[in-house]
Design a protein around this motif. Structure first.
Motif, PDB file in Angstrom:
ATOM      1  N   ILE A 158       0.848  -1.191   0.000  1.00 20.63           N
ATOM      2  CA  ILE A 158       0.000   0.000   0.000  1.00 20.63           C
ATOM      3  C   ILE A 158       0.884   1.241   0.000  1.00 20.63           C
ATOM      4  CG2 ILE A 158      -1.748   1.288   1.284  1.00 20.63           C
ATOM      5  CD1 ILE A 158      -2.719  -1.459   2.366  1.00 20.63           C
ATOM      6  N   GLY A 159       0.661   2.120  -0.967  1.00 22.65           N
ATOM      7  CA  GLY A 159       1.475   3.321  -1.089  1.00 22.65           C
ATOM      8  C   GLY A 159       0.826   4.564  -0.524  1.00 22.65           C
ATOM      9  N   GLU A 160      -0.493   4.617  -0.509  1.00 25.30           N
ATOM     10  CA  GLU A 160      -1.220   5.723   0.113  1.00 25.30           C
ATOM     11  C   GLU A 160      -2.558   5.204   0.585  1.00 25.30           C
ATOM     12  OE1 GLU A 160      -0.847   7.919  -3.683  1.00 25.30           O
ATOM     13  OE2 GLU A 160      -2.984   8.353  -3.430  1.00 25.30           O
ATOM     14  N   VAL A 161      -3.163   5.913   1.541  1.00 24.11           N
ATOM     15  CA  VAL A 161      -4.324   5.345   2.236  1.00 24.11           C
ATOM     16  C   VAL A 161      -5.330   6.442   2.553  1.00 24.11           C
ATOM     17  CG1 VAL A 161      -3.286   5.557   4.547  1.00 24.11           C
ATOM     18  CG2 VAL A 161      -4.984   3.768   4.107  1.00 24.11           C
ATOM     19  N   PHE A 337      -7.032   6.022  12.633  1.00 22.67           N
ATOM     20  CA  PHE A 337      -6.546   6.115  11.260  1.00 22.67           C
ATOM     21  C   PHE A 337      -5.286   6.975  11.186  1.00 22.67           C
ATOM     22  CE2 PHE A 337      -6.784   8.003   6.920  1.00 22.67           C
ATOM     23  CZ  PHE A 337      -6.686   6.826   6.189  1.00 22.67           C
ATOM     24  N   SER A 338      -5.087   7.806  12.206  1.00 20.16           N
ATOM     25  CA  SER A 338      -3.884   8.650  12.276  1.00 20.16           C
ATOM     26  C   SER A 338      -2.611   7.817  12.200  1.00 20.16           C
ATOM     27  CB  SER A 338      -3.894   9.472  13.559  1.00 20.16           C
ATOM     28  OG  SER A 338      -4.036   8.628  14.700  1.00 20.16           O
ATOM     29  N   TYR A 339      -2.633   6.596  12.756  1.00 16.16           N
ATOM     30  CA  TYR A 339      -1.451   5.735  12.682  1.00 16.16           C
ATOM     31  C   TYR A 339      -1.156   5.341  11.236  1.00 16.16           C
ATOM     32  CZ  TYR A 339      -0.966   5.064  17.730  1.00 16.16           C
ATOM     33  OH  TYR A 339      -0.746   5.255  19.069  1.00 16.16           O
ATOM     34  N   GLN A 343       2.312   6.298   8.515  1.00 17.94           N
ATOM     35  CA  GLN A 343       3.121   5.375   7.712  1.00 17.94           C
ATOM     36  C   GLN A 343       3.019   5.616   6.214  1.00 17.94           C
ATOM     37  OE1 GLN A 343       3.249   1.233   8.498  1.00 17.94           O
ATOM     38  NE2 GLN A 343       3.618   1.464  10.682  1.00 17.94           N
ATOM     39  N   ARG A 344       1.906   6.146   5.760  1.00 14.71           N
ATOM     40  CA  ARG A 344       1.718   6.404   4.343  1.00 14.71           C
ATOM     41  C   ARG A 344       0.984   7.725   4.144  1.00 14.71           C
ATOM     42  NH1 ARG A 344       4.763   2.775   4.480  1.00 14.71           N
ATOM     43  NH2 ARG A 344       4.840   0.889   3.175  1.00 14.71           N
ATOM     44  N   PRO A 345       1.243   8.414   3.025  1.00 17.44           N
ATOM     45  CA  PRO A 345       0.473   9.631   2.742  1.00 17.44           C
ATOM     46  C   PRO A 345      -0.975   9.275   2.456  1.00 17.44           C
ATOM     47  CG  PRO A 345       1.775   9.009   0.836  1.00 17.44           C
ATOM     48  CD  PRO A 345       2.181   8.075   1.955  1.00 17.44           C
ATOM     49  N   GLY A 346      -1.844  10.236   2.702  1.00 17.57           N
ATOM     50  CA  GLY A 346      -3.255   9.986   2.466  1.00 17.57           C
ATOM     51  C   GLY A 346      -4.097  11.063   3.102  1.00 17.57           C
ATOM     52  N   ALA A 347      -5.383  10.762   3.266  1.00 15.95           N
ATOM     53  CA  ALA A 347      -6.301  11.755   3.820  1.00 15.95           C
ATOM     54  C   ALA A 347      -7.530  11.079   4.392  1.00 15.95           C
ATOM     55  CB  ALA A 347      -6.708  12.770   2.756  1.00 15.95           C
ATOM     56  N   PRO A 399       6.314   6.190   0.383  1.00 17.54           N
ATOM     57  CA  PRO A 399       6.799   6.307   1.758  1.00 17.54           C
ATOM     58  C   PRO A 399       7.884   7.369   1.929  1.00 17.54           C
ATOM     59  CG  PRO A 399       6.567   4.007   1.123  1.00 17.54           C
ATOM     60  CD  PRO A 399       6.413   4.821  -0.123  1.00 17.54           C
ATOM     61  N   GLN A 400       8.848   7.449   1.007  1.00 17.94           N
ATOM     62  CA  GLN A 400       9.927   8.423   1.157  1.00 17.94           C
ATOM     63  C   GLN A 400       9.398   9.838   0.996  1.00 17.94           C
ATOM     64  OE1 GLN A 400      13.395   7.612  -1.164  1.00 17.94           O
ATOM     65  NE2 GLN A 400      13.584   5.505  -0.441  1.00 17.94           N
ATOM     66  N   ARG A 401       8.527  10.035   0.021  1.00 12.10           N
ATOM     67  CA  ARG A 401       7.979  11.367  -0.168  1.00 12.10           C
ATOM     68  C   ARG A 401       7.156  11.784   1.041  1.00 12.10           C
ATOM     69  NH1 ARG A 401       4.232  13.373  -5.278  1.00 12.10           N
ATOM     70  NH2 ARG A 401       4.334  15.591  -4.789  1.00 12.10           N
ATOM     71  N   HIS A 402       6.416  10.853   1.584  1.00 15.27           N
ATOM     72  CA  HIS A 402       5.591  11.116   2.758  1.00 15.27           C
ATOM     73  C   HIS A 402       6.447  11.587   3.928  1.00 15.27           C
ATOM     74  CE1 HIS A 402       2.575  10.822   5.790  1.00 15.27           C
ATOM     75  NE2 HIS A 402       3.061   9.730   6.345  1.00 15.27           N
ATOM     76  N   LEU A 403       7.571  10.932   4.174  1.00 14.25           N
ATOM     77  CA  LEU A 403       8.436  11.316   5.283  1.00 14.25           C
ATOM     78  C   LEU A 403       8.962  12.726   5.090  1.00 14.25           C
ATOM     79  CD1 LEU A 403      10.386   7.991   5.866  1.00 14.25           C
ATOM     80  CD2 LEU A 403       8.598   8.967   7.292  1.00 14.25           C
TER      81      LEU A 403
END
Length: 419
Positions: A158-161, A337-339, A343-347, A399-403
């Motif tokens: 999973i890359g985004e959620v 869902f905050s957890y 770990q992944r970008p999303g909304a 994941p890297q972009r999210h961090l």
């Protein structure tokens, strides 16, 4: 037939699913009835993969679309658990389990994601793959973290959620979210005060822990009024005080319990430190001893700005630009869902439930009128986010972009620009 028309055609059937789920509530991880129902439906829909017992009783399903989409799966999450509340409704689908009810609408969330699953599996009008996440134990059990600890993101690539929750008071059928902070962190505390018991007629011979608790209770509000920056959002609520069993006895101990909610990570640690200092300091000054047990439960629910925009654009495609706002209300409620968003970008986004009883009310019921819109939102999000020809379909190292984005958001609110 477009998605909204499709779901309107199946509205009665999906409402029956929701009523079944409502009648059989389960608490925390004890959601096997709901999980079994979900798995049965997913098998009937012909999804490509089903994994059970993820994070104890969670379910993850994979639906594959056309080749050429993102190099990762889009995750869509719905929660399945209920609350320890005795239902006061008298309709036919009321809870069959005494002391348990769906008072937060998770039965509706599960239904809407199931509806979207059927449509996506039938049409496959998207590129890439979608992971459908049916989560247990959102209500206090931190089921999101249990699924993450079980390798949710890595096992299912999973890359985004994205998450969706109903909101009473928001106009019926509207959508709202925000970039960055949306919902508060939620921590709980217990303060045990050890005094000296005595006869109530001779209080000077003891140390009254009830009096100490009263002073602590009042002083804790200084965290809101004098510790937090006026631009920061924080709530400190003492919700329980337990002491004594007799009218003529000053008890030996008193126990205070409550919660701390913050919308900025910067104040969260300071609030805990000051709570400990206030409790132990006041108790010591009055001849008592205070022991503090402080437990962080969930962090701030913080959307990635660009993914909040993806979500709202998907909603606008369903209900129109005037009924989907990127300036939605802040919420001091907590959401595990905050957890996942750590770990992944999303909304996370809200769908308006209309003028109904509030969440966690014994007469609350999910508004079935919004089921087609919630289903259509999920489909809209997938088809847009997983369309190579659109700007939503760009492949990223999620994941890297999210961090990197998270690091850019960690400065205090006051340093992000003032008007």
């Amino acid at each position: 037939m477009n998605a909204v028309s499709y779901f309107q055609t199946h509205h009665e059937e999906m409402t029956a699913w929701r009523h079944y789920l409502h009648s059989k509530p389960g608490l925390l991880f004890d959601v096997q009835d709901a999980a079994d129902f979900v798995v049965q439906k997913l098998r009937n829909f012909g999804v490509d993969e089903i994994a059970q017992e993820v994070g104890q009783t969670g379910v993850v399903a994979i639906i594959k679309g056309k080749p050429g989409g993102p190099a990762y799966r889009i995750g869509l999450r719905a929660d399945m658990d209920a609350l320890p509340i005795h239902e006061r409704n008298e309709f036919a689908h009321r809870s069959e389990v005494a002391g348990k009810m769906h008072a937060c609408g998770h039965d509706g969330h599960t239904t809407m994601l199931l509806g979207a699953a059927r449509y996506l599996a039938e049409t496959r009008a998207f590129h890439g793959e979608v992971a459908l996440i049916f989560q247990p134990a959102e209500e206090g059990g931190v089921g999101a973290k249990a699924m993450l600890d079980d390798g949710l993101m890595e096992r299912f690539s999973i890359g985004e959620v994205y998450g969706l929750h109903n909101r009473p008071g928001l106009p019926l059928g509207t959508f709202a979210t925000r970039p960055r902070e949306l919902m508060a962190s939620a921590d709980i505390f217990q303060i045990e005060i050890e005094g000296v018991g005595a006869h109530a007629a001779r209080p000077h011979l003891g140390v009254d822990p009830v009096l100490v608790a009263s002073h602590i209770h009042t002083a804790l509000q200084s965290i809101v009024s004098r510790v937090a920056d006026p631009l920061e959002n924080v709530v400190v609520s003492v919700t329980q005080i337990h002491a004594g069993k007799a009218d003529n006895v000053i008890p030996q101990t008193a126990i205070m319990r409550g919660t701390v909610r913050c919308l900025q990570s910067t104040i969260r640690a300071r609030a805990e430190a000051h709570l400990r200092q206030i409790a132990t300091g006041i108790a010591a000054s009055m001849g008592a001893v205070a022991t503090v047990d402080y437990r962080p439960i969930v962090p701030v629910t913080e959307n990635m700005p660009e993914h909040a925009d993806y979500a709202i654009q998907a909603a606008r495609a369903v209900v129109g630009p005037d009924k989907a706002s990127l300036e939605g209300p802040l919420n001091m409620g907590g959401e595990d869902f905050s957890y996942m968003l750590q770990q992944r970008p999303g909304a996370h986004i809200f769908i308006g439930q209309g003028d109904t009883n509030g969440l966690h009310h014994p007469e609350y019921d999910f508004n079935d009128a919004i089921i087609p819109l919630g289903c259509a939102y999920w489909v809209s999000l997938v088809e847009r986010r997983c369309a190579p020809a659109s700007p939503f379909g760009a492949t990223i190292d999620a994941p890297q972009r999210h961090l990197g984005q998270i690091r850019g958001l960690q400065q205090p609110r006051g340093q992000r620009g003032r008007v």
